[in-house]
Design a protein around this motif. Sequence first.
Motif, mmCIF file in Angstrom:
data_model
loop_
_atom_site.group_PDB
_atom_site.id
_atom_site.type_symbol
_atom_site.label_atom_id
_atom_site.label_comp_id
_atom_site.label_asym_id
_atom_site.label_seq_id
_atom_site.Cartn_x
_atom_site.Cartn_y
_atom_site.Cartn_z
ATOM 1 N N ILE A 1 -5.632 0.504 1.133
ATOM 2 C CA ILE A 1 -5.904 1.803 0.520
ATOM 3 C C ILE A 1 -6.560 2.688 1.591
ATOM 4 O O ILE A 1 -7.115 2.177 2.555
ATOM 5 C CB ILE A 1 -6.825 1.683 -0.717
ATOM 6 C CG1 ILE A 1 -8.204 1.130 -0.319
ATOM 7 C CG2 ILE A 1 -6.197 0.818 -1.803
ATOM 8 C CD1 ILE A 1 -9.230 1.213 -1.424
ATOM 9 N N ASP A 2 -6.487 3.985 1.421
ATOM 10 C CA ASP A 2 -7.070 4.919 2.376
ATOM 11 C C ASP A 2 -8.574 5.031 2.106
ATOM 12 O O ASP A 2 -8.988 5.565 1.072
ATOM 13 C CB ASP A 2 -6.388 6.286 2.232
ATOM 14 C CG ASP A 2 -6.762 7.256 3.344
ATOM 15 O OD1 ASP A 2 -7.893 7.149 3.872
ATOM 16 O OD2 ASP A 2 -5.943 8.129 3.668
ATOM 17 N N ILE B 1 -8.420 -6.357 -0.745
ATOM 18 C CA ILE B 1 -8.297 -4.903 -0.615
ATOM 19 C C ILE B 1 -8.838 -4.511 0.759
ATOM 20 O O ILE B 1 -9.963 -4.867 1.116
ATOM 21 C CB ILE B 1 -9.089 -4.155 -1.715
ATOM 22 C CG1 ILE B 1 -8.684 -4.631 -3.121
ATOM 23 C CG2 ILE B 1 -8.912 -2.640 -1.573
ATOM 24 C CD1 ILE B 1 -7.303 -4.257 -3.572
ATOM 25 N N GLY C 1 0.831 -1.201 0.000
ATOM 26 C CA GLY C 1 0.000 0.000 0.000
ATOM 27 C C GLY C 1 0.860 1.243 0.000
ATOM 28 O O GLY C 1 2.072 1.164 0.206
ATOM 29 N N ARG C 2 0.232 2.370 -0.234
ATOM 30 C CA ARG C 2 0.966 3.627 -0.248
ATOM 31 C C ARG C 2 1.581 3.926 1.113
ATOM 32 O O ARG C 2 1.099 3.443 2.137
ATOM 33 C CB ARG C 2 0.031 4.779 -0.648
ATOM 34 C CG ARG C 2 -0.219 4.853 -2.135
ATOM 35 C CD ARG C 2 -1.070 6.040 -2.493
ATOM 36 N NE ARG C 2 -2.360 5.995 -1.823
ATOM 37 C CZ ARG C 2 -2.975 7.050 -1.338
ATOM 38 N NH1 ARG C 2 -2.428 8.242 -1.401
ATOM 39 N NH2 ARG C 2 -4.157 6.942 -0.771
ATOM 40 N N ASN D 1 -3.801 -5.557 0.068
ATOM 41 C CA ASN D 1 -3.517 -4.255 -0.548
ATOM 42 C C ASN D 1 -4.312 -3.191 0.199
ATOM 43 O O ASN D 1 -5.525 -3.137 0.114
ATOM 44 C CB ASN D 1 -3.913 -4.312 -2.036
ATOM 45 C CG ASN D 1 -3.477 -3.082 -2.797
ATOM 46 O OD1 ASN D 1 -2.773 -2.228 -2.274
ATOM 47 N ND2 ASN D 1 -3.895 -2.974 -4.037
ATOM 48 N N VAL E 1 -0.419 4.570 4.743
ATOM 49 C CA VAL E 1 -1.804 4.111 4.599
ATOM 50 C C VAL E 1 -2.252 3.306 5.827
ATOM 51 O O VAL E 1 -3.427 3.067 6.032
ATOM 52 C CB VAL E 1 -1.989 3.289 3.298
ATOM 53 C CG1 VAL E 1 -1.401 1.886 3.433
ATOM 54 C CG2 VAL E 1 -3.452 3.236 2.872
ATOM 55 N N ASP F 1 -2.971 3.029 -6.543
ATOM 56 C CA ASP F 1 -3.729 1.920 -5.935
ATOM 57 C C ASP F 1 -4.238 0.974 -7.021
ATOM 58 O O ASP F 1 -4.155 -0.252 -6.904
ATOM 59 C CB ASP F 1 -4.943 2.456 -5.151
ATOM 60 C CG ASP F 1 -4.552 3.229 -3.903
ATOM 61 O OD1 ASP F 1 -3.507 2.920 -3.304
ATOM 62 O OD2 ASP F 1 -5.300 4.153 -3.523
ATOM 63 N N PRO G 1 -9.828 5.697 -4.483
ATOM 64 C CA PRO G 1 -8.542 5.058 -4.755
ATOM 65 C C PRO G 1 -7.751 5.818 -5.830
ATOM 66 O O PRO G 1 -8.321 6.316 -6.790
ATOM 67 C CB PRO G 1 -8.944 3.657 -5.253
ATOM 68 C CG PRO G 1 -10.281 3.418 -4.632
ATOM 69 C CD PRO G 1 -10.955 4.747 -4.586
ATOM 70 N N THR G 2 -6.443 5.895 -5.613
ATOM 71 C CA THR G 2 -5.580 6.643 -6.535
ATOM 72 C C THR G 2 -5.180 5.769 -7.719
ATOM 73 O O THR G 2 -5.404 4.546 -7.713
ATOM 74 C CB THR G 2 -4.293 7.082 -5.822
ATOM 75 O OG1 THR G 2 -3.549 5.895 -5.476
ATOM 76 C CG2 THR G 2 -4.584 7.888 -4.567
#
Length: 199
Positions: free
Chosen positions: A115-116, A141, A32-33, A113, A36, A125, A121-122
């Motif tokens: 994500i915020d 996710i 993940g980023r 994975n 996050v 992502d 999602p970016t």
Amino acid sequence: MAVNINNVNLEISAVEPKQYPRSNHPEIALVGRSNVGKSSLTNVLVNRKNYAHTSNQPGKTQTLNFYNVENKIYFVDIPGYGFARVSKMEREKWATMIETYLTQRNQLDGAINLIDGRHKPTQTDIQMKAFLEYYQIPTLIVATKMDKIKKSHWNKSKSLIKKTMGLNDDQLVLFSAKTRSGKDQIWNWIQQQSGVVMD
């Protein structure tokens, strides 16, 4: 069913395959980023407060961190993508390290994975999901930081994430490190994916 973890150990921080653990325990990667909430998720899953170090400085994790859980399974914390304030050369080195692990590690049984959950999602992502799909790595996710969203807005957030990333209901879990909401669903997925049964 609640999972109780008594033993967890950050066994190895690796940057190349020869440093990976030499066991056949199944492994679940956490991707993940930066920032996050991978460390926060790890802490909740292993019932520890500050075991995995959480940092306000994005890009702090620069190695593959192998957490041995109950001597049955490893959680592998992967350096976050995006945000990290490092040179292009350094980023490329990370990318190679991450790709090598995700595409060549036989013990890898799946990836979580993160994500915020507060935002749509970016592109990164979506790219990470596509990468995991391309290499046929089973993926869950997990939308983090859900306690920062009103409960009445959860369905809206869930719909947006599913639509943006092309997900079914069983591919997405809404999670909060603060309330531990979603923890049992994540553990169920980990156990199904790895074949490991926790007491």
